[in-house]
Design a protein around this motif. Structure first.
Motif, PDB file in Angstrom:
ATOM      1  N   GLN B 336     -18.878  -2.929   0.890  1.00 27.46           N
ATOM      2  CA  GLN B 336     -18.999  -3.976   2.094  1.00 27.46           C
ATOM      3  C   GLN B 336     -18.047  -3.513   3.192  1.00 27.46           C
ATOM      4  N   LEU B 337     -18.676  -3.959   4.549  1.00 27.20           N
ATOM      5  CA  LEU B 337     -17.939  -3.524   5.620  1.00 27.20           C
ATOM      6  C   LEU B 337     -16.514  -4.269   5.788  1.00 27.20           C
ATOM      7  N   ASN B 338     -16.539  -5.546   5.497  1.00 26.59           N
ATOM      8  CA  ASN B 338     -15.132  -6.207   5.136  1.00 26.59           C
ATOM      9  C   ASN B 338     -14.959  -6.590   3.994  1.00 26.59           C
ATOM     10  N   THR B 339     -13.759  -6.290   3.457  1.00 24.89           N
ATOM     11  CA  THR B 339     -13.142  -6.569   2.112  1.00 24.89           C
ATOM     12  C   THR B 339     -11.821  -7.094   2.227  1.00 24.89           C
ATOM     13  N   PRO B 340     -11.370  -7.711   1.077  1.00 30.15           N
ATOM     14  CA  PRO B 340      -9.877  -8.386   1.179  1.00 30.15           C
ATOM     15  C   PRO B 340      -8.957  -7.044   1.767  1.00 30.15           C
ATOM     16  N   GLN B 341      -9.365  -5.813   1.603  1.00 27.67           N
ATOM     17  CA  GLN B 341      -8.426  -4.655   1.734  1.00 27.67           C
ATOM     18  C   GLN B 341      -8.344  -4.566   3.335  1.00 27.67           C
ATOM     19  N   THR B 342      -9.809  -4.878   3.967  1.00 32.21           N
ATOM     20  CA  THR B 342      -9.722  -4.261   5.597  1.00 32.21           C
ATOM     21  C   THR B 342      -9.156  -5.484   6.314  1.00 32.21           C
ATOM     22  N   GLU B 343      -8.530  -6.704   5.676  1.00 34.48           N
ATOM     23  CA  GLU B 343      -8.088  -7.733   6.460  1.00 34.48           C
ATOM     24  C   GLU B 343      -7.008  -7.447   7.253  1.00 34.48           C
ATOM     25  N   SER B 344      -5.887  -6.819   6.699  1.00 33.53           N
ATOM     26  CA  SER B 344      -4.663  -6.333   7.283  1.00 33.53           C
ATOM     27  C   SER B 344      -4.137  -5.250   6.954  1.00 33.53           C
ATOM     28  N   CYS B 345      -3.216  -4.576   7.312  1.00 31.16           N
ATOM     29  CA  CYS B 345      -2.382  -3.530   6.829  1.00 31.16           C
ATOM     30  C   CYS B 345      -1.835  -3.795   5.415  1.00 31.16           C
ATOM     31  N   ASN B 346      -1.021  -5.025   5.407  1.00 25.86           N
ATOM     32  CA  ASN B 346      -0.409  -5.410   4.328  1.00 25.86           C
ATOM     33  C   ASN B 346      -1.023  -6.056   3.150  1.00 25.86           C
ATOM     34  N   ALA B 347      -2.342  -5.985   3.291  1.00 21.59           N
ATOM     35  CA  ALA B 347      -3.139  -6.487   2.281  1.00 21.59           C
ATOM     36  C   ALA B 347      -3.219  -5.284   0.982  1.00 21.59           C
ATOM     37  N   CYS B 348      -3.031  -3.944   1.625  1.00 23.31           N
ATOM     38  CA  CYS B 348      -2.758  -2.914   0.480  1.00 23.31           C
ATOM     39  C   CYS B 348      -1.413  -2.772   0.667  1.00 23.31           C
ATOM     40  N   HIS B 349      -0.797  -2.102   1.703  1.00 22.13           N
ATOM     41  CA  HIS B 349       0.650  -1.897   1.859  1.00 22.13           C
ATOM     42  C   HIS B 349       1.515  -2.864   1.325  1.00 22.13           C
ATOM     43  N   GLY B 350       2.456  -2.450   0.389  1.00 19.54           N
ATOM     44  CA  GLY B 350       3.234  -3.515  -0.270  1.00 19.54           C
ATOM     45  C   GLY B 350       2.690  -4.235  -1.403  1.00 19.54           C
ATOM     46  N   ASN B 351       1.385  -4.240  -1.526  1.00 20.63           N
ATOM     47  CA  ASN B 351       0.689  -5.199  -2.350  1.00 20.63           C
ATOM     48  C   ASN B 351       0.807  -4.526  -3.994  1.00 20.63           C
ATOM     49  N   ALA B 352       1.575  -4.577  -4.850  1.00 22.89           N
ATOM     50  CA  ALA B 352       1.517  -3.898  -6.116  1.00 22.89           C
ATOM     51  C   ALA B 352       0.245  -4.463  -6.988  1.00 22.89           C
ATOM     52  N   GLU B 353      -0.340  -5.325  -6.685  1.00 21.66           N
ATOM     53  CA  GLU B 353      -1.136  -5.997  -7.463  1.00 21.66           C
ATOM     54  C   GLU B 353      -2.354  -5.103  -7.598  1.00 21.66           C
ATOM     55  N   LEU B 354      -2.703  -4.477  -6.254  1.00 22.42           N
ATOM     56  CA  LEU B 354      -3.761  -3.400  -6.251  1.00 22.42           C
ATOM     57  C   LEU B 354      -3.877  -2.205  -6.910  1.00 22.42           C
ATOM     58  N   PHE B 355      -2.551  -1.938  -6.991  1.00 22.44           N
ATOM     59  CA  PHE B 355      -2.180  -0.586  -7.662  1.00 22.44           C
ATOM     60  C   PHE B 355      -2.143  -0.385  -9.004  1.00 22.44           C
ATOM     61  N   LEU B 356      -2.623   0.737  -9.722  1.00 19.98           N
ATOM     62  CA  LEU B 356      -2.250   0.896 -10.913  1.00 19.98           C
ATOM     63  C   LEU B 356      -0.864   1.486 -11.402  1.00 19.98           C
ATOM     64  N   THR B 357       0.018   0.460 -11.588  1.00 26.04           N
ATOM     65  CA  THR B 357       1.393   0.685 -11.961  1.00 26.04           C
ATOM     66  C   THR B 357       1.477   0.828 -13.524  1.00 26.04           C
ATOM     67  N   ALA B 358       2.574   1.437 -13.937  1.00 19.70           N
ATOM     68  CA  ALA B 358       2.664   1.716 -15.315  1.00 19.70           C
ATOM     69  C   ALA B 358       2.692   0.119 -16.078  1.00 19.70           C
ATOM     70  N   ASP B 359       3.080  -0.811 -15.630  1.00 21.84           N
ATOM     71  CA  ASP B 359       2.954  -2.096 -16.499  1.00 21.84           C
ATOM     72  C   ASP B 359       1.648  -2.472 -16.719  1.00 21.84           C
ATOM     73  N   LYS B 360       0.545  -1.912 -15.993  1.00 25.12           N
ATOM     74  CA  LYS B 360      -0.902  -2.428 -16.037  1.00 25.12           C
ATOM     75  C   LYS B 360      -1.508  -1.432 -17.249  1.00 25.12           C
ATOM     76  N   VAL B 361      -0.689  -0.818 -17.572  1.00 26.42           N
ATOM     77  CA  VAL B 361      -1.404   0.323 -18.470  1.00 26.42           C
ATOM     78  C   VAL B 361      -0.960   0.055 -20.202  1.00 26.42           C
ATOM     79  N   ALA B 362      -1.857   0.243 -20.731  1.00 30.34           N
ATOM     80  CA  ALA B 362      -1.459  -0.075 -22.263  1.00 30.34           C
ATOM     81  C   ALA B 362      -0.409   1.048 -22.699  1.00 30.34           C
ATOM     82  N   GLU B 363       0.313   0.404 -23.493  1.00 30.76           N
ATOM     83  CA  GLU B 363       1.466   1.404 -23.944  1.00 30.76           C
ATOM     84  C   GLU B 363       1.019   3.046 -24.615  1.00 30.76           C
TER      85      GLU B 363
END
Lengths: 89, 392
Positions: B336-363
């Motif tokens: 898509q041209l416009n997505t939630p990520q393109t709404e603002s810088c901080n839609a991604c920056h500082g937004n841990a929900e979007l990133f694969l952090t260790a807590d999202k991975v099965a042990e």
């Protein structure tokens, strides 16, 4: 009319006659050629190696597989295979 | 896609097919059998899928494609083996080969599966009355197999998620990007078709993101201005070589968990079960960083592999399970041209929900995914500027 003049005139007329009849012949040939274009543009005979048997023999394959009713009549009874898969594949 | 009736699968268009180039060839030349009005006699030694032997049946007229197609990903399924080999050891290959034959080989594709019939996996049947179609049908051929993820994304079949802009506005079909060259395995070098070119140094692709050959398509194949740094969009200049296009321009896509295969005791048929499928949008580190894919961050999809996926065939067959991430490099087909990520810088920056952090991975998958887990979330833009000022 002097003999030399008559001879010259004869030669000119002879060339003129020959030239005209020659052109007439060429025109006729050309007309014949354009009058029957089918011979010129007719498709080339098919390569014997790929020529369909169906063109010379009965094609039982197409007779059946082109006939919906025959296919329905001769189809094996439909056996439903229930998929045992679970979840997205 | 609704399955065809038995008669419908084999109904030849008796008006059109005989007028086509392939209709000039005797039925028996490809399908064998006997010319006879009796069905059983006519079907003696019948070859249902003649293009399985493309070398004999297709190569006379299509020598170049017939020669290279057996090495293509659709025919050879080398992508499967690249993954299986990496996660296993040679000692376990006999069992894995048996599993592959029972469960994976049905995705093998022949010429006819794309140009004549719907794929066998989906029940088969002629697409256009046995008329050979130069261009496969997007829905009857391509997404008939590639449907549960790519097809649903591209065609917008998930509720409240738009179809890919290339389809929605561009009306582009799969083959507009995935050309015949790619499908036929012609990535392997120019000399396959152009004898005057130097001999190809490229081996056939061994997976779909292979960088060792002329792997296409890429977004940049068309959007070359972005790749060249000529885009006027500031974010393209800022992030062009750090983020894959999908990080900003893709939306939620399907991930799957835990596929297990076995043979049914009741019917003797092979079957699979997957533990779940769900929509995700996850950014992680690029596991296949290369000159062609230099991105630091990419979108990741959880693939349905599990350590005990093939336990029916033998214990611990994926003994190198941790060799590859289970959150895999992914190119979701819902751009898509416009997505939630393109709404603002901080839609991604500082937004841990979007990133694969260790807590999202099965042990049990932490080791396998060590290379793609994001340790430090890119800081929010305000914080980043404050940090920079602090450093000064």
């Amino acid at each position: 009319m002097p003999r030399k003049t008559r001879t010259t005139l004869f030669i000119i007329l002879a060339f003129l006659f020959l030239g005209l009849t020659g052109c007439q012949g060429a025109t006729e040939v050309h007309e014949e050629a354009t009058a029957e274009p089918a011979e010129e543009v007719a498709p080339a005979p098919k390569d014997a190696s790929v020529m369909s048997e169906e063109t010379v023999e009965e094609n039982y394959c197409l007779d059946c597989h082109g006939d919906k009713d025959r296919l329905i009549d001769t189809a094996k009874p439909f056996v439903e295979v229930v998929s045992e898969n679970e979840g997205a594949g | 896609m609704a399955p065809l009736e038995p008669w419908e699968k084999v109904l030849v268009d008796a008006e059109i097919f005989p007028t086509t180039a392939h209709g000039q060839i005797s039925c028996l030349e490809c399908h064998k059998g006997i010319q006879d009005p009796d069905k059983e006699v006519a079907h003696t030694d019948l070859v249902v899928q003649p293009s399985e032997d493309a070398g004999s049946n297709c190569s006379e007229c299509h020598p170049v494609i017939s020669n290279m197609f057996p090495d293509s990903l659709h025919a050879a399924q080398d992508g499967y083996w690249t993954q299986l080999n990496a996660r296993s050891t040679p000692e376990d290959h006999p069992e894995i080969e048996e599993m592959f034959g029972n469960h994976c080989e049905s995705c093998h594709t022949s010429c006819g599966d794309c140009h004549v019939s719907q794929p066998r996996w989906t029940g088969g049947g002629f697409v256009s009355g046995h008329v050979f179609e130069k261009e496969p049908s997007m829905t009857k051929n391509c997404t008939a197999c590639h449907g549960s993820r790519v097809g649903n994304e591209y065609l917008g079949k998930h509720e409240d998620i738009n179809a890919d802009v290339h389809f929605r506005q561009g009306r582009m079909k799969c083959v507009d990007c995935h050309t015949g060259h790619e499908m036929h395995g012609q990535n392997t070098g120019c000399s396959y078709c152009h004898a005057e070119m130097p001999e190809s140094e490229f081996a056939p692709s061994d997976h779909r993101y292979d960088d060792d050959d002329l792997q296409f398509p890429t977004c940049e194949s068309c959007h070359w201005d972005i790749a060249n740094g000529e885009s006027e969009v500031e974010m393209h200049q800022q992030h062009g070589d750090k983020l894959s296009c999908q990080v900003c321009h893709s939306v939620s896509y399907t991930s799957c968990d835990g596929c297990h295969v076995q043979i049914s005791e009741e019917t003797g048929n092979p079957f699979f079960t997957t533990e779940g499928d769900y929509l995700t949008f996850i950014i992680g580190r690029n596991p296949i960083q290369s000159e062609q894919k230099p991105y630091e961050y990419v979108t990741l999809r959880h693939i349905p592999v599990a350590k005990d996926a093939y336990d029916y065939y033998g214990e611990d067959l994926l003994s190198n399970f941790d060799a590859l991430p289970t959150w895999a490099y992914s190119t979701p087909h819902n751009i898509q041209l416009n997505t939630p990520q393109t709404e603002s810088c901080n839609a991604c920056h500082g937004n841990a929900e979007l990133f694969l952090t260790a807590d999202k991975v099965a042990e049990e998958e932490l080791t396998a995914n060590a290379s793609v887990i994001v340790e430090t979330i890119p800081p929010a833009v305000g914080e980043m500027e404050a940090d920079e000022e602090g450093e000064e």
